[in-house]
Design a protein around this motif. Structure first.
Motif, mmCIF file in Angstrom:
data_model
loop_
_atom_site.group_PDB
_atom_site.id
_atom_site.type_symbol
_atom_site.label_atom_id
_atom_site.label_comp_id
_atom_site.label_asym_id
_atom_site.label_seq_id
_atom_site.Cartn_x
_atom_site.Cartn_y
_atom_site.Cartn_z
ATOM 1 N N ALA A 78 0.828 -1.204 0.000
ATOM 2 C CA ALA A 78 0.000 0.000 0.000
ATOM 3 C C ALA A 78 0.862 1.255 0.000
ATOM 4 O O ALA A 78 0.595 2.215 -0.727
ATOM 5 C CB ALA A 78 -0.928 -0.012 1.215
ATOM 6 N N VAL A 79 1.915 1.257 0.819
ATOM 7 C CA VAL A 79 2.798 2.422 0.884
ATOM 8 C C VAL A 79 3.518 2.610 -0.460
ATOM 9 O O VAL A 79 3.624 3.732 -0.968
ATOM 10 C CB VAL A 79 3.809 2.271 2.043
ATOM 11 C CG1 VAL A 79 4.911 3.327 1.963
ATOM 12 C CG2 VAL A 79 3.080 2.371 3.383
ATOM 13 N N THR A 80 3.985 1.515 -1.047
ATOM 14 C CA THR A 80 4.662 1.593 -2.341
ATOM 15 C C THR A 80 3.709 2.111 -3.421
ATOM 16 O O THR A 80 4.126 2.854 -4.329
ATOM 17 C CB THR A 80 5.204 0.214 -2.747
ATOM 18 O OG1 THR A 80 6.131 -0.226 -1.745
ATOM 19 C CG2 THR A 80 5.905 0.259 -4.087
ATOM 20 N N ALA A 81 2.429 1.759 -3.308
ATOM 21 C CA ALA A 81 1.440 2.182 -4.303
ATOM 22 C C ALA A 81 1.037 3.642 -4.146
ATOM 23 O O ALA A 81 0.330 4.180 -5.004
ATOM 24 C CB ALA A 81 0.211 1.288 -4.212
ATOM 25 N N GLY A 82 1.444 4.280 -3.059
ATOM 26 C CA GLY A 82 1.204 5.708 -2.918
ATOM 27 C C GLY A 82 -0.015 6.092 -2.116
ATOM 28 O O GLY A 82 -0.641 7.129 -2.401
ATOM 29 N N VAL A 83 -0.364 5.323 -1.086
ATOM 30 C CA VAL A 83 -1.487 5.727 -0.238
ATOM 31 C C VAL A 83 -1.146 7.023 0.489
ATOM 32 O O VAL A 83 0.022 7.351 0.710
ATOM 33 C CB VAL A 83 -1.865 4.630 0.783
ATOM 34 C CG1 VAL A 83 -2.413 3.420 0.072
ATOM 35 C CG2 VAL A 83 -0.696 4.276 1.684
ATOM 36 N N GLY A 84 -2.187 7.749 0.881
ATOM 37 C CA GLY A 84 -1.986 9.006 1.578
ATOM 38 C C GLY A 84 -1.820 8.848 3.063
ATOM 39 O O GLY A 84 -1.330 9.766 3.745
ATOM 40 N N ALA A 85 -2.225 7.697 3.618
ATOM 41 C CA ALA A 85 -2.083 7.426 5.048
ATOM 42 C C ALA A 85 -2.321 5.946 5.277
ATOM 43 O O ALA A 85 -2.964 5.269 4.462
ATOM 44 C CB ALA A 85 -3.069 8.249 5.868
ATOM 45 N N LEU A 86 -1.801 5.456 6.409
ATOM 46 C CA LEU A 86 -2.031 4.067 6.815
ATOM 47 C C LEU A 86 -2.588 4.070 8.227
ATOM 48 O O LEU A 86 -2.050 4.746 9.118
ATOM 49 C CB LEU A 86 -0.727 3.266 6.768
ATOM 50 C CG LEU A 86 -0.797 1.798 7.197
ATOM 51 C CD1 LEU A 86 -1.704 0.998 6.269
ATOM 52 C CD2 LEU A 86 0.598 1.179 7.234
ATOM 53 N N VAL A 87 -3.663 3.326 8.437
ATOM 54 C CA VAL A 87 -4.301 3.205 9.744
ATOM 55 C C VAL A 87 -4.297 1.731 10.142
ATOM 56 O O VAL A 87 -4.600 0.866 9.311
ATOM 57 C CB VAL A 87 -5.749 3.745 9.717
ATOM 58 C CG1 VAL A 87 -6.469 3.464 11.036
ATOM 59 C CG2 VAL A 87 -5.750 5.248 9.413
#
Length: 322
Positions: A78-87
């Motif tokens: 998800a981070v590699t794909a460019g999400v704006g935040a992780l919860v």
């Protein structure tokens, strides 16, 4: 008396040393939820939690995973794909998995407490109520704000690197966890209780070598903890003075305890008053190198690296949605 002895000349990291948060990344909010956290007691809250997060005005994407390893991989993807935040919705173990993906990145992070132990959440100032925590995270997203907090980076044999947010256990508690994880009977909390009894019967001090900011210390101990935050194990304040914004690690060493003394002192950990015991020593350092035979560490309650490890305080390594 407890010796609060800095190892070498150490300067606390001030707010001026912390990196600026900057604007939040655009993109959807990825949510890692552990339905079994806290024995599933908050499972029915997930739709409400997602609704509150969506109130920030961003798309919300629920990550799917069927194992802890897959959960960690899904966060990295998800981070590699460019999400704006992780919860992360769960306990300290769920938070630990998510931290591996966001540590040292510009992706902000929000923890929602839904586990048996929620030590990182509590020590970083989030509400204990899951819905209230989700509202705090949504408000931070809506207002475009985050604040930097420290993480601990550890490197083990072979150069393997991991991160943790709360406490690394490398003494009796780690040994008990290791014993409990090898047992197939009984199920539930009784397995951990039995593991305590087995390891108490085998209790002996171990020889540890500590290098604190390069200065060596040889100690015989049964308890060793390295804290970025104060608490582990669901509210046990093992490193009561640890502050996840000071750029330092707190090291608490419980020396040559016998069984009876250890069991008398252990309840005092919840209040943090164990550090006044004559057999307990406290240190503070930026870098901790820890060596002992036969110890596998537990970080944020999760099985982690075998000793030896090198642990470094990383100021502002996490952008927290608070």
């Amino acid at each position: 008396m407890t010796a609060s002895t800095p190892a070498g000349t150490v300067h606390a990291v001030t707010a001026a040393d912390q990196p600026s948060g900057g604007p939040l990344p655009v993109g959807p909010v990825a949510v890692l939820a552990n339905p079994t956290a806290g024995r599933g007691r908050h499972r029915d809250l997930l739709p409400q939690l997602l609704e509150r997060l969506a109130a920030a005005g961003r798309p919300v994407r629920l990550l799917t995973a069927d194992s802890p390893a897959r959960a960690e991989a899904a966060c990295h993807e998800a981070v590699t794909a460019g999400v704006g935040a992780l919860v992360a919705v769960g306990g300290d173990g769920t938070v630990h998995r998510a931290l591996q993906a966001v540590a040292g990145t510009a992706v902000p992070f929000g923890p929602v407490p839904a586990g048996t132990g929620n030590d990182f959440v509590g020590d970083t100032g989030f509400p204990a109520d899951p819905l209230a925590a989700a509202e705090v995270i949504a408000a931070a997203l809506r207002e475009g704000r985050s604040r930097p907090v420290d993480l601990a980076s550890m490197t083990g044999p072979g150069g393997v690197r991991r991160w943790y947010g709360a406490v690394l256990a490398a003494g009796f508690d780690a040994v008990v966890n290791e014993r409990a994880n090898r047992m197939r009977w009984p199920r539930g909390p009784r397995r951990y209780d039995l593991a305590i009894l087995v390891e108490l019967a085998r209790l002996r001090p171990r020889r540890y070598t500590l290098r604190l900011d390069g200065q060596p210390h040889e100690v015989d101990a049964v308890l060793v903890a390295v804290g970025n935050c104060a608490s582990y194990g669901g509210g046990m304040r093992i490193c009561p003075d640890a502050d996840p914004s000071d750029g330092l690690l707190d090291v608490v060493v419980g020396g040559r305890f016998d069984r009876r003394t250890l069991m008398r002192v252990k309840p005092r950990i919840y209040a943090g008053s164990h550090v006044t015991h004559p057999l307990v020593r406290s240190y503070r350092a930026r870098t901790v190198e820890l060596t002992a035979e036969g110890i596998t560490t537990y970080a944020d309650g999760e099985r982690s690296l075998g000793l030896p490890v090198r642990i470094t305080a990383m100021p502002g390594a996490l952008r927290l949605l608070r």
